[in-house]
Design an enzyme around this catalytic site. Structure first.
Site, short mmCIF file in Angstrom:
data_model
loop_
_atom_site.label_atom_id
_atom_site.label_comp_id
_atom_site.label_asym_id
_atom_site.label_seq_id
_atom_site.Cartn_x
_atom_site.Cartn_y
_atom_site.Cartn_z
N HIS A 96 1.16 -0.99 -0.05
CA HIS A 96 0.21 0.02 0.11
C HIS A 96 0.92 1.36 -0.10
O HIS A 96 2.14 0.78 0.03
CB HIS A 96 -0.76 0.19 1.17
CG HIS A 96 -0.29 0.09 2.26
ND1 HIS A 96 1.08 -0.88 2.74
CD2 HIS A 96 -0.61 0.71 3.33
CE1 HIS A 96 1.33 -0.40 4.32
NE2 HIS A 96 -0.13 0.35 5.02
N HIS A 98 1.13 3.90 2.33
CA HIS A 98 1.13 4.63 3.70
C HIS A 98 2.97 4.98 3.31
O HIS A 98 3.66 4.18 2.80
CB HIS A 98 0.64 3.93 4.75
CG HIS A 98 -0.28 3.66 4.53
ND1 HIS A 98 -1.02 3.23 5.89
CD2 HIS A 98 -1.56 4.92 4.35
CE1 HIS A 98 -2.34 3.17 5.36
NE2 HIS A 98 -2.44 4.04 4.77
N ASP A 100 5.13 5.31 4.83
CA ASP A 100 6.85 4.23 6.12
C ASP A 100 6.18 2.87 4.98
O ASP A 100 7.59 1.96 5.64
CB ASP A 100 5.83 3.52 7.23
CG ASP A 100 4.79 3.10 7.18
OD1 ASP A 100 4.14 3.80 6.98
OD2 ASP A 100 4.72 2.99 8.11
N HIS A 101 5.89 2.82 3.63
CA HIS A 101 6.04 1.88 2.99
C HIS A 101 6.40 1.73 1.43
O HIS A 101 6.80 1.57 0.45
CB HIS A 101 4.88 1.30 2.82
CG HIS A 101 4.74 0.18 3.92
ND1 HIS A 101 4.24 -0.93 4.50
CD2 HIS A 101 3.84 0.41 5.01
CE1 HIS A 101 4.58 -1.28 5.65
NE2 HIS A 101 3.52 -0.73 6.10
N HIS A 185 -6.52 -1.56 6.34
CA HIS A 185 -5.56 -1.20 6.98
C HIS A 185 -5.15 0.07 5.96
O HIS A 185 -5.60 1.25 6.40
CB HIS A 185 -4.60 -1.34 6.66
CG HIS A 185 -3.46 -0.99 7.83
ND1 HIS A 185 -3.65 -0.14 8.83
CD2 HIS A 185 -2.58 -0.32 6.32
CE1 HIS A 185 -2.40 1.12 8.66
NE2 HIS A 185 -1.20 0.49 7.39
N ASP A 207 1.01 -3.93 7.02
CA ASP A 207 -0.32 -4.04 8.17
C ASP A 207 -1.04 -4.23 7.95
O ASP A 207 -1.91 -4.05 8.97
CB ASP A 207 0.35 -2.51 7.95
CG ASP A 207 1.39 -1.38 7.75
OD1 ASP A 207 2.07 -2.50 8.08
OD2 ASP A 207 1.54 -0.59 7.66
N HIS A 252 5.32 -4.62 11.88
CA HIS A 252 5.72 -2.87 13.46
C HIS A 252 6.03 -3.76 14.54
O HIS A 252 5.26 -4.01 15.32
CB HIS A 252 4.68 -1.81 13.28
CG HIS A 252 4.70 -1.55 12.13
ND1 HIS A 252 5.32 -1.13 11.33
CD2 HIS A 252 3.60 -1.61 11.03
CE1 HIS A 252 5.73 -0.76 9.42
NE2 HIS A 252 4.30 -0.50 10.17
#
Length: 268
Positions: A96, A98, A100-101, A185, A207, A252
């Site tokens: 996805h 977001h 941090d990806h 998510h 996630d 995480h």
């Protein structure tokens, strides 16, 4: 690359409040969590799943997440530990978008790029509560243009070299490598199942479940677009792991991450 090998590229860490990690459950207080990417060396090529976060972006837009990232934890640095450069990657897949990806996507203009077909449109026009999640738009000229954020684009990034193949549902990425549709998510979130000739499969929740506790309690993170779909996706992940006898790895979960192989160590 005849046998499948999986490397976890340590991308540093960030901080969230416990009530964000465990939605409406907590406990509260700072939770420092790892960020990593997944490199698959396969007979059909090198596949990189997610590209972590960009330190400068987080410090500018989300400094409250207190990033810690050394040079060897950037995407070029982590690949360098393996004697590789970004140009050695054939395919980049984003679970996805977001921040941090997708922070390192900009290093792969040459690579084929794959994501769920709904993710780029969502990054172009996110829900009001998704703006920080979809805040690093350096992965896509289309998204950056749509959001008035072209200043984020690395020089040389164009629509032509930042276009994605959109997919839907569960998809075989390569022999023994499967993307598992786990929305909730985000609108088009994917988890990842990797099979090996001589060890049990690994199911990366990504996630869909931040931590082992998240999956065991069906407690998703506070960052989501559809919490009911998110719970259903966690149930799907649990059943897949049981059906395949797979080892679960979480995106995480600092306690579990400390036991994972990183750097030059690999699974295979």
């Amino acid at each position: 690359m005849s046998d499948t090998k999986v490397y976890l590229l340590d991308g540093g860490s960030l901080v969230l409040d416990g009530y964000h990690v465990f939605w409406n459950r907590g406990p509260g207080g700072e939770v420092r969590f790892p960020v990593y990417s997944i490199l698959i060396e396969h007979a059909e090529g090198r596949f990189l799943i997610d590209t972590g976060y960009d330190y400068d972006h987080v410090m500018k837009v989300l400094p409250f997440e207190k990033p810690i990232q050394e040079k060897h934890q950037t995407i070029p640095g982590a690949l360098g530990l393996l004697g590789l450069e970004p140009r050695d990657i054939d395919v980049v897949v984003n679970s996805h978008f977001h921040f941090d990806h997708c922070g390192g996507n900009k290093y792969f203009p040459h690579a084929k790029k794959i994501c769920h077909r709904s993710e780029v449109p969502q990054a172009c026009n996110p829900q009001p509560f998704e703006h920080l999640g979809y805040s690093d738009l350096s992965f896509s000229a289309e998204a950056a243009e749509a959001r008035g954020a072209t200043a984020q684009l690395l020089e040389g990034t164009t629509r032509a070299n930042s276009t994605f193949e959109g997919i839907d549902g569960d998809v075989d990425l390569a022999r023994g490598v499967k993307l598992i549709s786990t929305p909730g998510h985000s609108i088009g979130h994917y988890s990842l199942l990797v099979e090996f000739p001589r060890r049990k499969p690994i199911l990366f929740t990504i996630d869909a479940a931040y931590t082992q506790k998240s999956l065991e309690t069906l407690c998703q993170a506070a960052f989501h677009i559809d919490p009911v779909a998110g719970v259903n996706s966690m149930r799907k992940v649990k059943k897949l792991a049981e059906d395949h006898g797979a080892e679960l790895m979480y995106s995480h979960d600092m306690d579990n991450f400390k036991t994972y192989r990183t750097g030059t160590q690999f699974y295979g």
